[in-house]
Write an enzyme that holds these catalytic residues in place. Structure first.
Site, short mmCIF file in Angstrom:
data_model
loop_
_atom_site.label_atom_id
_atom_site.label_comp_id
_atom_site.label_asym_id
_atom_site.label_seq_id
_atom_site.Cartn_x
_atom_site.Cartn_y
_atom_site.Cartn_z
N GLY A 291 0.83 -1.20 0.00
CA GLY A 291 0.00 0.00 0.00
C GLY A 291 0.86 1.26 0.00
O GLY A 291 1.95 1.30 -0.59
N SER A 292 0.40 2.30 0.70
CA SER A 292 1.02 3.63 0.60
C SER A 292 2.42 3.73 1.19
O SER A 292 3.13 4.71 0.92
CB SER A 292 0.11 4.68 1.24
OG SER A 292 -1.06 4.84 0.47
N THR A 293 2.84 2.76 2.01
CA THR A 293 4.23 2.81 2.49
C THR A 293 5.21 2.69 1.33
O THR A 293 6.36 3.13 1.43
CB THR A 293 4.50 1.69 3.51
OG1 THR A 293 4.17 0.42 2.92
CG2 THR A 293 3.68 1.89 4.78
N PHE A 294 4.73 2.12 0.20
CA PHE A 294 5.61 1.96 -0.96
C PHE A 294 5.88 3.29 -1.65
O PHE A 294 6.81 3.40 -2.47
CB PHE A 294 4.97 0.98 -1.95
CG PHE A 294 5.96 0.24 -2.81
CD1 PHE A 294 6.82 -0.69 -2.27
CD2 PHE A 294 6.04 0.48 -4.18
CE1 PHE A 294 7.74 -1.36 -3.06
CE2 PHE A 294 6.95 -0.18 -4.98
CZ PHE A 294 7.80 -1.11 -4.42
N LYS A 295 5.09 4.32 -1.33
CA LYS A 295 5.30 5.64 -1.91
C LYS A 295 6.65 6.23 -1.49
O LYS A 295 7.17 7.14 -2.15
CB LYS A 295 4.18 6.59 -1.49
CG LYS A 295 2.82 6.24 -2.10
CD LYS A 295 1.68 7.05 -1.49
CE LYS A 295 0.34 6.60 -2.04
NZ LYS A 295 -0.81 7.22 -1.36
#
Length: 590
Positions: A291-295
């Site tokens: 999810g958004s931690t990959f941003k």
């Protein structure tokens, strides 16, 4: 003359007979010499096998300690109960009484007691009260042997990482398995006499007690930090009735694993009560869409490649963006217009991430994903590690760049993610994580594991700028519940939909909530990843996972005696005041 010929022939026959007997005697003598002298050891061993049987009770296995020498796995002596069926007077009575005390199958014991064997195991490594109960019966033909038994004094603390051993003292999971050869000791040796029919009848006076203890292991984890992580993770999993969870604490500069917690908990003292699938260490075996931690990886690549800085602005399409025929929305149906890169991360804008990825380009993004170690094993010294999954860029579809920018279409293991973000925290260097510090013998180091650099991924400048963005995300964005009084925190929330049962899309009610961050942000001592699997009612990482990060960080920093930012400022002010006072004294004296 005729008689002389007869006499001559007779002598020849006698000589031939004598020669025959000499040859036969020589052959027999050679055979005797070969058996009695040259192959004495071989035939003695064969003879002993006919008359003796050797048992190998398990002796003391090497211990496992945390980084400060606290015991996590030790060997203790336990009674193993055996029987000599030839000496048992009433097999049925003995079997029924013993089966009740030891909770074993009476029919099995009756069958074993009626066999023509002189030695059988009844139950090995029993509890002291079980041994006392059987011994109090004073049954003829029932005996006891001491064996080494594995005991885990901290119960479920780091249970899956440590693993467990089987009845033969060989490791079956965790470091007990991967370092089995080093931990194993040489077994004791007991000799049992056998009768002419090969049946065991009695113990011989030959009991060799092993003096060679196995090597010890010193882990990198800290028992106190491990306990903190497990306690806080368990509380949140219970609070949100979640399926499970993982928490990892790492030193970003060395790659040392300070804690790796799993929920549901696992107690290796009673491993047989768990299903085999529950033995695995999810921090290294299981992969998930981040999810958004990959941003963070996307942003690091964009800043490093100088295609954007934290103040560059991107149009976020008022909350709807069509790519390859698919409409992508913002979380919570936000309608963002223009956002800076810092705000994209702080507010966790999916469309903003897509715009950054489009400017970066698929090839650059793919290269940085691999540089950060995603899709490859970290080679941590623990068994069972998975590599996660990153599809080759040639297999990307028209929507893949967009999906991967906010953590879909890619899977990572928790250890991969915490290692990758540690590289951002420490100034740009990917470190190889490790869970074992040393193999030891009698307190002396035999083999030591030290910090190992894998490669530099980003510059220190990029690391500093990204840290400022992550500080903003915690202070003003989705990570506010990770705010820790007295310390600057850098971190990012993540909320990822899980794949649907039919694998054709994403579930609308099953999520993975996560938070990853480091503290103190300018000079981080620890990186912490928290994952909560399928929380009920609330799924947002900022609501569910961030508070766990905060509590693990707060207690760990207090334990590690890391001064708060306020403490540092106060010390600097006090030192400045002290210097001014010393200067005034010098002026007066001069």
């Amino acid at each position: 003359m005729y008689s002389g010929n007869i006499e001559k022939k007779t002598k020849i026959k006698i000589y031939l007979v004598l020669l025959f007997f000499v040859i036969c005697f020589g052959v027999v003598w050679e055979r005797i010499y070969n058996i009695q002298i040259l192959q004495y050891g071989k035939f003695l061993n064969l003879a002993n096998k006919q008359y003796y049987r050797t048992l190998s009770p398990m002796s003391e296995r090497g211990a496992i300690y945390d980084r400060k020498g606290r015991e996590l796995a030790v060997s203790v002596e336990a009674d193993s109960i055996y029987a000599n069926p030839f000496e048992i007077e009433d097999p049925y009575k003995a079997a029924n009484i013993i089966s009740q005390m030891l909770k074993v199958d009476s029919s099995r014991l009756i069958k074993e007691f009626n066999k023509e064997k002189g030695f059988i195991w009844i139950k090995r490594k029993v509890m002291p009260d079980e041994a006392d109960a059987v011994e109090s019966l004073s049954l003829k033909g029932i005996g006891f042997l001491k064996e080494g038994k594995r005991f885990y004094p901290k119960k479920d603390i780091a249970g899956r990482m440590i693993g467990f051993v089987g009845i033969d003292n060989h490791g079956l999971s965790g470091v007990e398995y991967s370092y089995d050869e080093q931990l194993m000791s040489s077994p004791d040796r007991i000799v049992i006499e056998k009768d002419a029919f090969g049946r065991s009848i009695n113990f011989a006076d030959d009991y060799e007690k092993s003096t060679e203890r196995g090597y010890d292991l010193r882990l990198a984890i800290d028992e106190v930090i491990q306990y903190i992580a497990e306690k806080e993770l368990a509380a949140q999993v219970s609070r949100y009735k979640a399926k499970g969870g993982t928490a990892i604490v790492m030193n970003p500069y060395t790659g040392e694993l300070l804690a790796m917690a799993d929920q549901p908990q696992f107690n290796p003292n009673s491993f047989s009560q768990y299903k085999e699938r529950d033995w695995r260490n999810r921090g290294i075996t299981d992969s998930f869409e981040p999810g958004s931690t990959f941003k963070l990886i996307l942003t690091a690549a964009a800043i490093e490649e100088k295609i954007a800085n934290q103040n560059d602005i991107f149009f976020c399409e008022n909350g709807e963006y069509e790519i390859a025929g698919k409409i992508i929305h913002e979380a919570k149906n936000h309608k963002y217009k223009w956002l800076t890169l810092k705000e994209i991360i702080g507010k966790s804008s999916n469309i903003g991430a897509i715009k950054v990825a489009q400017r970066l380009g698929a090839k650059n993004f793919y290269d940085y994903i691999l540089k950060f170690g995603i899709g490859s094993k970290t080679n941590i010294n623990l068994p069972g590690e998975s590599a996660g999954k990153v599809r080759d860029i040639k297999e990307w579809s028209g929507i893949s760049l967009a999906s991967i920018s906010f953590g879909q279409e890619v899977s990572v293991t928790p250890i991969q993610l915490v290692s990758a973000i540690s590289a951002i925290a420490n100034g740009g260097i990917l470190m190889k994580p490790y869970a074992i510090k040393a193999v030891e013998k009698d307190g002396m180091i035999v083999d030591e594991f030290k910090p190992e650099v894998v490669r530099r991924i980003i510059s220190e400048k990029t690391s500093r700028e990204l840290t400022e963005i992550l500080e903003y995300a915690v202070r003003y964005g989705t990570g506010q519940k990770a705010i820790l009084e007295g310390y600057d925190v850098a971190g990012k929330t993540g909320t990822a939909q899980k794949a649907s049962q039919d694998k054709k899309g994403y579930s609308n009610d099953k999520f993975i909530s996560s938070f990853i961050g480091y503290v103190p942000s300018k000079n981080p001592r620890i990186v912490i990843l928290v994952i909560i699997d399928e929380p009920e009612d609330i799924a947002w990482g900022g609501e569910v996972a961030a508070p766990v990060f905060r509590e693990i960080a707060r207690q760990s920093l207090l334990y590690l005696k890391v001064p708060s930012d306020k403490d540092i400022v106060d010390r600097l002010k006090a030192r400045e005041k002290q210097i001014k006072g010393e200067n005034k004294v010098k002026e007066r004296l001069s």
